[in-house]
Scaffold this active site. Structure first.
Site, PDB file in Angstrom:
ATOM      1  N   GLU A 239      12.227   5.233 -28.571  1.00 61.35           N
ATOM      2  CA  GLU A 239      12.368   6.155 -29.706  1.00 61.35           C
ATOM      3  C   GLU A 239      13.841   6.260 -30.041  1.00 61.35           C
ATOM      4  O   GLU A 239      14.691   6.344 -29.149  1.00 61.35           O
ATOM      5  CB  GLU A 239      11.897   7.586 -29.374  1.00 61.35           C
ATOM      6  CG  GLU A 239      10.433   7.824 -29.252  1.00 61.35           C
ATOM      7  CD  GLU A 239      10.134   9.304 -28.969  1.00 61.35           C
ATOM      8  OE1 GLU A 239      11.016  10.163 -29.172  1.00 61.35           O
ATOM      9  OE2 GLU A 239       8.996   9.591 -28.542  1.00 61.35           O
ATOM     10  N   GLU A 287       5.832  14.844 -39.782  1.00 63.58           N
ATOM     11  CA  GLU A 287       4.615  15.382 -39.162  1.00 63.58           C
ATOM     12  C   GLU A 287       4.631  16.906 -39.265  1.00 63.58           C
ATOM     13  O   GLU A 287       5.310  17.586 -38.493  1.00 63.58           O
ATOM     14  CB  GLU A 287       4.549  14.949 -37.702  1.00 63.58           C
ATOM     15  CG  GLU A 287       4.481  13.446 -37.489  1.00 63.58           C
ATOM     16  CD  GLU A 287       4.563  13.079 -36.027  1.00 63.58           C
ATOM     17  OE1 GLU A 287       3.516  13.036 -35.359  1.00 63.58           O
ATOM     18  OE2 GLU A 287       5.686  12.862 -35.535  1.00 63.58           O
ATOM     19  N   LYS A 290       3.935  19.241 -36.128  1.00 64.10           N
ATOM     20  CA  LYS A 290       4.685  19.049 -34.889  1.00 64.10           C
ATOM     21  C   LYS A 290       5.343  20.372 -34.487  1.00 64.10           C
ATOM     22  O   LYS A 290       5.976  21.033 -35.307  1.00 64.10           O
ATOM     23  CB  LYS A 290       5.749  17.963 -35.101  1.00 64.10           C
ATOM     24  CG  LYS A 290       6.325  17.439 -33.808  1.00 64.10           C
ATOM     25  CD  LYS A 290       6.536  15.938 -33.862  1.00 64.10           C
ATOM     26  CE  LYS A 290       6.895  15.389 -32.502  1.00 64.10           C
ATOM     27  NZ  LYS A 290       8.304  15.441 -32.203  1.00 64.10           N
ATOM     28  N   GLU A 296      12.104  18.721 -36.078  1.00 61.88           N
ATOM     29  CA  GLU A 296      11.056  17.904 -35.468  1.00 61.88           C
ATOM     30  C   GLU A 296      10.025  17.434 -36.491  1.00 61.88           C
ATOM     31  O   GLU A 296       9.356  16.425 -36.284  1.00 61.88           O
ATOM     32  CB  GLU A 296      10.352  18.679 -34.353  1.00 61.88           C
ATOM     33  CG  GLU A 296      11.248  19.037 -33.174  1.00 61.88           C
ATOM     34  CD  GLU A 296      11.650  17.832 -32.345  1.00 61.88           C
ATOM     35  OE1 GLU A 296      11.005  16.778 -32.472  1.00 61.88           O
ATOM     36  OE2 GLU A 296      12.617  17.945 -31.565  1.00 61.88           O
TER      37      GLU A 296
END
Length: 316
Positions: A239, A287, A290, A296
């Site tokens: 990541e 997202e 999340k 985030e």
């Protein structure tokens, strides 16, 4: 194989495209590798025949603990989630745990061993490698890079030796963004954090010059692996990314600079290790479900409607 440019496919949202649409989006954008965080059967089915390489996570800590306890459970997991799809789905690595908390790292190695043994029984262990994905903070003394060492050697040196013995890579989540955010720009320059030219940092320990924080972080992991007696273990960046909104230093311009810079950069290796760095950008989509800080939810290259948050170009 040349540089592998992957993107992590997070699914923590209720407004995301279908799995098959996502696979088509990867292909249309020349994204040749994917990471998924659990063996989502619909995603695995959509990946059949796609030619996309895959990091397949086993799932959360509960699943890692089950795999560690029970070799027969691991064999069943491999039958259901690997043998049922491979080689139609190009599973490359299995990640046994993602950023397992420090107090639980003791379950990682037995789980990895059980999954590896199940793959070996299926004659797949030479094709599919078993690893675990770690937060960067498993490394301490990371500046200068040559000082890097495992924070918990009793936990991670045996893992590194397992990787060395089985020919598997060390999967590391490497985020210059969080280092920059925590520093608040006091010592880390934005251009150094976002892979832009203009700053050079010398490591007097190894005599190398660094022009990006990403390279310095990756090389500190290599320094730790060398000190563990496993210099041949390759680092795969499982990541890395930069948010486009929601916090300090998070902007569309900075995210574009970092992620396009990363795509362009990884073919060159690091000052310590030549050769392309297999790297997975986090993430394909913003997202909305999340948890955690607002940043985030803003790491995506694309909005859920498949429109780009900013332009990025992946090489053929």
């Amino acid at each position: 194989m040349g540089a592998v440019h992957g993107v992590c496919y997070g699914m923590v949202g209720d407004n995301l495209p279908s799995r098959s649409d996502v696979v088509q989006l990867y292909k249309s954008r020349n994204i040749h590798a994917m990471r998924i965080y659990n063996p989502d059967q619909e995603a695995l089915a959509a990946l059949r025949g796609s030619g996309i390489f895959l990091i397949l996570d086993v799932g959360g800590l509960d699943e890692v603990q089950r795999l560690a306890r029970d070799p027969s459970y691991a064999a069943g997991w491999v039958r259901s989630n690997v043998q049922a799809y491979y080689p139609d789905v190009l599973i490359r690595y299995i990640a046994v745990g993602n950023e397992v908390p420090a107090g639980d790292t003791g379950v990682i190695l037995p789980a990895m061993q059980n999954v590896h043994n199940a793959l070996a029984s299926a004659n797949l262990s030479s094709s599919i490698k078993v690893s675990t994905a770690v937060r960067f903070d498993v490394i301490t003394n990371s500046f200068p890079p040559s000082s890097g060492v495992f924070r918990d050697p009793s936990g991670f040196v045996p893992i590194a030796r397992f990787l060395d013995r089985t020919g598997a890579p060390f999967l590391a989540n490497v985020y210059p963004y969080f280092a920059y955010k925590d520093d608040r720009g006091q010592n880390i320059r934005l251009n150094y954090a976002t892979l832009q030219p203009g700053t050079t940092v010398r490591d007097n320990g190894n005599g190398l010059n660094y022009t990006s924080l990403f390279d310095a972080m990756v090389d500190s992991i290599y320094a730790a692996l060398e000190k563990a007696g496993t210099p041949n273990v390759r680092v795969v960046v499982s990541e890395s990314g930069w948010p486009s909104a929601g916090g300090f230093g998070a902007s569309v311009d900075n995210a574009r600079s970092y992620n396009q810079g990363l795509i362009d950069h990884i073919r060159n290796g690091t000052p310590k290790r030549s050769g392309a760095i297999e790297t997975y950008i986090f993430a394909m989509f913003n997202e909305k479900k999340k948890p955690g800080d607002e940043v985030e939810r803003n790491f995506g290259l694309f909005f859920p409607n498949k429109q780009p948050v900013y332009p990025t170009t992946f090489p053929n």
